[in-house]
Enzyme design. Structure first.
Site, mmCIF file in Angstrom:
data_model
loop_
_atom_site.group_PDB
_atom_site.id
_atom_site.type_symbol
_atom_site.label_atom_id
_atom_site.label_comp_id
_atom_site.label_asym_id
_atom_site.label_seq_id
_atom_site.Cartn_x
_atom_site.Cartn_y
_atom_site.Cartn_z
ATOM 1 N N ARG A 141 0.843 -1.195 0.000
ATOM 2 C CA ARG A 141 0.000 0.000 0.000
ATOM 3 C C ARG A 141 0.878 1.245 0.000
ATOM 4 O O ARG A 141 0.544 2.262 -0.600
ATOM 5 C CB ARG A 141 -0.928 -0.010 1.219
ATOM 6 C CG ARG A 141 -2.018 1.055 1.119
ATOM 7 C CD ARG A 141 -3.041 0.917 2.210
ATOM 8 N NE ARG A 141 -2.503 1.294 3.503
ATOM 9 C CZ ARG A 141 -3.121 1.140 4.655
ATOM 10 N NH1 ARG A 141 -4.319 0.581 4.690
ATOM 11 N NH2 ARG A 141 -2.565 1.513 5.785
ATOM 12 N N HIS B 178 -16.171 12.836 6.794
ATOM 13 C CA HIS B 178 -16.584 11.594 7.466
ATOM 14 C C HIS B 178 -18.060 11.727 7.864
ATOM 15 O O HIS B 178 -18.445 12.755 8.427
ATOM 16 C CB HIS B 178 -15.710 11.360 8.706
ATOM 17 C CG HIS B 178 -15.989 10.051 9.370
ATOM 18 N ND1 HIS B 178 -15.494 8.848 8.896
ATOM 19 C CD2 HIS B 178 -16.717 9.745 10.471
ATOM 20 C CE1 HIS B 178 -15.907 7.862 9.680
ATOM 21 N NE2 HIS B 178 -16.654 8.383 10.634
HETATM 22 C C1 GRF Z 1 -19.597 9.786 1.939
HETATM 23 O O1 GRF Z 1 -20.643 9.499 2.824
HETATM 24 C C2 GRF Z 1 -18.329 10.069 2.711
HETATM 25 O O2 GRF Z 1 -18.532 10.750 3.907
HETATM 26 C C3 GRF Z 1 -17.835 8.675 2.994
HETATM 27 O O3 GRF Z 1 -18.103 7.954 1.820
HETATM 28 C C4 GRF Z 1 -19.205 8.559 1.131
HETATM 29 C C5 GRF Z 1 -18.716 8.921 -0.236
HETATM 30 O O4 GRF Z 1 -19.739 9.319 -1.095
HETATM 31 N N1 GRF Z 1 -16.438 8.712 3.391
HETATM 32 P P1 GRF Z 1 -19.404 9.905 -2.519
HETATM 33 O O5 GRF Z 1 -18.452 8.941 -3.222
HETATM 34 O O6 GRF Z 1 -18.788 11.263 -2.354
HETATM 35 O O7 GRF Z 1 -20.731 9.976 -3.229
#
Ligand code: GRF
Length: 201
Positions: A64, A108
């Protein structure tokens, strides 16, 4: 400010950034999108907006760290000054965080520090029975989901909520908060003092 976006999936937060960056006078530009998944619909959104979209998958590398080292190269090639994790599902290696120290944002879907460290924070909130949850935009440090908080928004949990309905309500706030946080950093209006981020209007 030149912004690079890390994605893994749908890319709706990327869509919110694309729309915001297109506003007249926006203090930032999206210069590259990097995905760790070649199948991410976010890549199509980037390409449709004319933003270079680069795939750096884990399977092409021994570790990674090597994969993310390549991601750092791509970001540097595009002279990225601020990195935004918008639905990026890998934990960042310390080398990446060091390369862009204090210049990486993550969104988040919970009110951190509640439900940190999970990719299913909305489900965890429902299972825990909280009445209020939300979303957080924070600076990324080596502590997963633990960096200084730039912006938060609260979202109510209703009795009939499912993971999908709650996620949609939170997502609407993510789309509002993430561009706002990028503008704060791009405009030099966010000052980090230890764990606290002071925001100037
Ligand atoms: C969002 O809910 C973000 O907070 C989480 O993953 C989701 C991503 O959604 N980490 P997107 O790909 O931006 O539609």
């Amino acid at each position: 400010m030149r912004v690079g976006v890390l994605v893994s999936g749908r890319g709706s937060n990327l869509g919110a950034l694309i729309a915001d960056a297109a506003q007249p006078g926006a203090p930032y530009r999206l210069v590259v999108v990097v995905s760790n998944r070649g199948s991410a619909p976010a890549l199509d959104r980037a390409r449709a907006a004319g933003i270079p979209a680069i795939v750096v998958e884990r399977k092409g590398f021994d570790s990674r760290a090597a994969q993310q080292g390549e991601m750092v190269c791509v970001l540097r090639q595009h002279s990225v000054e601020l990195v935004v994790m918008a639905g990026f599902d890998q934990i960042l290696e310390p080398e990446v965080i060091a390369a862009f120290a204090g210049r990486i944002l993550n969104v988040h879907p919970s009110l951190l520090p509640a439900f940190a460290g999970t990719l299913h924070a909305q489900r965890a909130a429902l299972e825990h029975g909280v009445k209020v949850t939300g979303c957080t935009v924070h600076l990324v440090t080596d502590e997963v989901d633990g960096g200084p908080i730039v912006l938060q928004a609260a979202v109510p949990v209703f009795d009939g909520d499912t993971e999908a309905s709650l996620s949609a309500r939170i997502l609407a706030q993510e789309h509002r908060l993430l561009p706002q946080a990028v503008r704060l950093l791009a405009g030099g209006r966010a000052e980090v003092k230890g764990r606290r981020v002071a925001v100037r209007a």
